[in-house]
Design a protein around this motif. Structure first.
Motif, mmCIF file in Angstrom:
data_model
loop_
_atom_site.group_PDB
_atom_site.id
_atom_site.type_symbol
_atom_site.label_atom_id
_atom_site.label_comp_id
_atom_site.label_asym_id
_atom_site.label_seq_id
_atom_site.Cartn_x
_atom_site.Cartn_y
_atom_site.Cartn_z
ATOM 1 N N PHE A 82 0.889 -1.171 0.000
ATOM 2 C CA PHE A 82 0.000 0.000 0.000
ATOM 3 C C PHE A 82 0.920 1.213 0.000
ATOM 4 O O PHE A 82 1.330 1.699 1.057
ATOM 5 C CB PHE A 82 -0.916 -0.017 1.215
ATOM 6 C CG PHE A 82 -2.014 1.012 1.154
ATOM 7 C CD1 PHE A 82 -2.964 0.991 0.143
ATOM 8 C CD2 PHE A 82 -2.103 2.007 2.120
ATOM 9 C CE1 PHE A 82 -3.980 1.939 0.086
ATOM 10 C CE2 PHE A 82 -3.109 2.952 2.076
ATOM 11 C CZ PHE A 82 -4.053 2.920 1.061
ATOM 12 N N GLU A 83 1.273 1.661 -1.230
ATOM 13 C CA GLU A 83 2.350 2.638 -1.348
ATOM 14 C C GLU A 83 1.972 3.786 -2.274
ATOM 15 O O GLU A 83 0.823 3.908 -2.707
ATOM 16 C CB GLU A 83 3.627 1.929 -1.831
ATOM 17 C CG GLU A 83 4.133 0.912 -0.825
ATOM 18 C CD GLU A 83 5.347 0.150 -1.294
ATOM 19 O OE1 GLU A 83 5.487 -0.054 -2.524
ATOM 20 O OE2 GLU A 83 6.162 -0.255 -0.445
ATOM 21 N N ASN A 84 2.970 4.609 -2.592
ATOM 22 C CA ASN A 84 2.738 5.853 -3.313
ATOM 23 C C ASN A 84 2.552 5.663 -4.812
ATOM 24 O O ASN A 84 3.043 4.699 -5.400
ATOM 25 C CB ASN A 84 3.922 6.808 -3.094
ATOM 26 C CG ASN A 84 4.092 7.204 -1.648
ATOM 27 O OD1 ASN A 84 3.196 7.761 -1.035
ATOM 28 N ND2 ASN A 84 5.255 6.896 -1.091
ATOM 29 N N ALA A 85 1.859 6.646 -5.410
ATOM 30 C CA ALA A 85 1.717 6.720 -6.864
ATOM 31 C C ALA A 85 2.426 7.966 -7.363
ATOM 32 O O ALA A 85 2.452 9.004 -6.683
ATOM 33 C CB ALA A 85 0.239 6.767 -7.258
ATOM 34 N N VAL A 86 3.034 7.876 -8.557
ATOM 35 C CA VAL A 86 3.637 9.042 -9.194
ATOM 36 C C VAL A 86 3.020 9.216 -10.575
ATOM 37 O O VAL A 86 2.569 8.251 -11.200
ATOM 38 C CB VAL A 86 5.175 8.924 -9.318
ATOM 39 C CG1 VAL A 86 5.826 8.835 -7.943
ATOM 40 C CG2 VAL A 86 5.573 7.742 -10.192
ATOM 41 N N ALA A 87 2.999 10.463 -11.031
ATOM 42 C CA ALA A 87 2.506 10.780 -12.372
ATOM 43 C C ALA A 87 3.650 11.303 -13.214
ATOM 44 O O ALA A 87 4.470 12.110 -12.744
ATOM 45 C CB ALA A 87 1.391 11.825 -12.299
ATOM 46 N N LEU A 88 3.725 10.847 -14.461
ATOM 47 C CA LEU A 88 4.675 11.384 -15.427
ATOM 48 C C LEU A 88 3.954 12.460 -16.226
ATOM 49 O O LEU A 88 2.820 12.268 -16.655
ATOM 50 C CB LEU A 88 5.181 10.291 -16.363
ATOM 51 C CG LEU A 88 5.743 9.024 -15.730
ATOM 52 C CD1 LEU A 88 6.253 8.083 -16.817
ATOM 53 C CD2 LEU A 88 6.844 9.347 -14.734
ATOM 54 N N ARG A 89 4.619 13.590 -16.434
ATOM 55 C CA ARG A 89 4.022 14.715 -17.150
ATOM 56 C C ARG A 89 5.008 15.191 -18.209
ATOM 57 O O ARG A 89 6.146 15.569 -17.894
ATOM 58 C CB ARG A 89 3.738 15.846 -16.156
ATOM 59 C CG ARG A 89 3.237 17.157 -16.756
ATOM 60 C CD ARG A 89 1.769 17.108 -16.994
ATOM 61 N NE ARG A 89 1.169 18.433 -17.119
ATOM 62 C CZ ARG A 89 0.245 18.729 -18.032
ATOM 63 N NH1 ARG A 89 -0.154 17.812 -18.906
ATOM 64 N NH2 ARG A 89 -0.293 19.928 -18.069
#
Length: 341
Positions: free
Chosen positions: A282-289
């Motif tokens: 249950f961990e973090n999400a990142v977004a690529l932009r």
């Protein structure tokens, strides 16, 4: 000293008029010549301290000022603790041999301490802007007779910070515009105040600056402080730095870095369920932009090759502890902004 008295107006009024009424007549060479002349006349024998970030805007500002006043320009690079991984060393190395007086200051502990518990984007920007000025004034106080603070402010910074049609309403404040404190001991000089990013690059090339420096992607003044959504902590910054390095290095290796306007990784304030080695996480999400733009007023999302994106996602998930999900942002500007905060 009131706000109106703090600014030295560059470029000259004639150059602004040319830009607005005779667009085709404007040239970077003219801008360089007349702005250097205006800086010489306006600054006289005064000494100037510049906030050097390693980005295009502050770098071009530094070269313009150096051409105008020589060693009376003192450059200070403040490592806010919100920079990309290894950026302190990279920035200092980039300016070696350019003839600039550059002082490197590591102030991450102060910035991260003052940001503790703060989640609101505007509050974060103002804290970063305030701390920036405090560090600059402390360093400038060690130098003799500094009168001016130079900044790499460009026109989109101003247009997003102030709305002509709705006074008091802004898209977001920029640390070098809305983040400035009312009381300052230094006056401000902004050689690029009326230029868009593409024009700044033209000026840099007219100055003979290297393509590697002029072609660097834009990076927000508040740094990763506005790419960690919500509260900023040292642990979150470290996580984002690792993911960001994987992404930027992959773009360079694939020959894609110079084909896009700006690329970023954003650490989202959400956690998601995943599976690692057969166990629930249950961990973090990142977004690529990734966007393309001409002047940062509008921007379009870039459709990078799927196999490239999949490879980056796998590398981030395998190499960055605490991240178990990668998403891709396909939002244009407007209605979205390039940065998430």
């Amino acid at each position: 000293m009131n706000m109106d008295d703090r600014y030295f107006g560059t470029p000259t009024a004639r150059l602004v008029e040319i830009k607005e009424s005779e667009r085709g007549a404007w040239s970077a060479a003219d801008y360089v010549a007349e702005t250097i002349a205006a800086l010489k006349a306006g600054l006289g024998d005064d000494r100037v301290v510049l906030g050097l970030s390693g980005g295009v805007d502050s770098s071009v500002s530094a070269v313009l000022l150096h051409r105008a006043i020589g060693d009376r320009l003192h450059c200070i690079f403040v490592d806010t603790g919100l920079m990309r991984k290894g950026e302190h060393e990279e920035v200092m190395a980039a300016y070696a041999g350019m003839g600039l007086n550059v002082i490197g200051v590591r102030a991450g502990e102060k910035f991260l301490g003052d940001l503790r518990g703060v989640s609101d984007p505007e509050a974060k920007r103002k804290i970063i802007g305030r701390d920036f000025i405090e560090v600059f004034e402390a360093e400038a106080g060690k130098l003799a007779d500094i009168k001016w603070l130079a900044q790499g402010t460009i026109f989109p910074d101003i247009s997003e910070s102030f709305s002509p049609s709705k006074p008091g309403v802004a898209v977001k404040s920029h640390h070098n515009v809305g983040g400035l404190p009312e009381k300052m001991n230094l006056r401000i000089v902004e050689p690029l105040r009326m230029l868009y990013k593409n024009e700044v690059r033209e000026v840099g090339r007219a100055l003979g600056m290297s393509d590697a420096l002029v072609g660097r992607h834009p990076f927000p003044g508040p740094g990763l402080g506005v790419r960690v959504l919500g509260e900023v902590t040292p642990e979150k910054i470290a996580t984002l730095q690792e993911a960001d390095k994987i992404f930027i290095d992959a773009l360079r290796t694939a020959g894609l870095y110079d084909k896009v306007w700006q690329a970023a990784v954003i650490l989202l304030p959400v956690r998601s369920t995943g599976v690692t080695a057969g166990s629930r996480t249950f961990e973090n999400a990142v977004a690529l932009r990734v966007v393309n733009s001409v002047n940062a007023v509008t921007a379009d999302p870039v459709g990078l090759p799927w196999d490239f994106l999949e490879g980056v996602a796998r590398d981030i998930l395998a190499g960055v502890k605490g991240v178990n999900r990668v998403v891709y942002d396909i939002s244009p500007k407007p209605p979205a902004t390039i940065e998430w905060e």
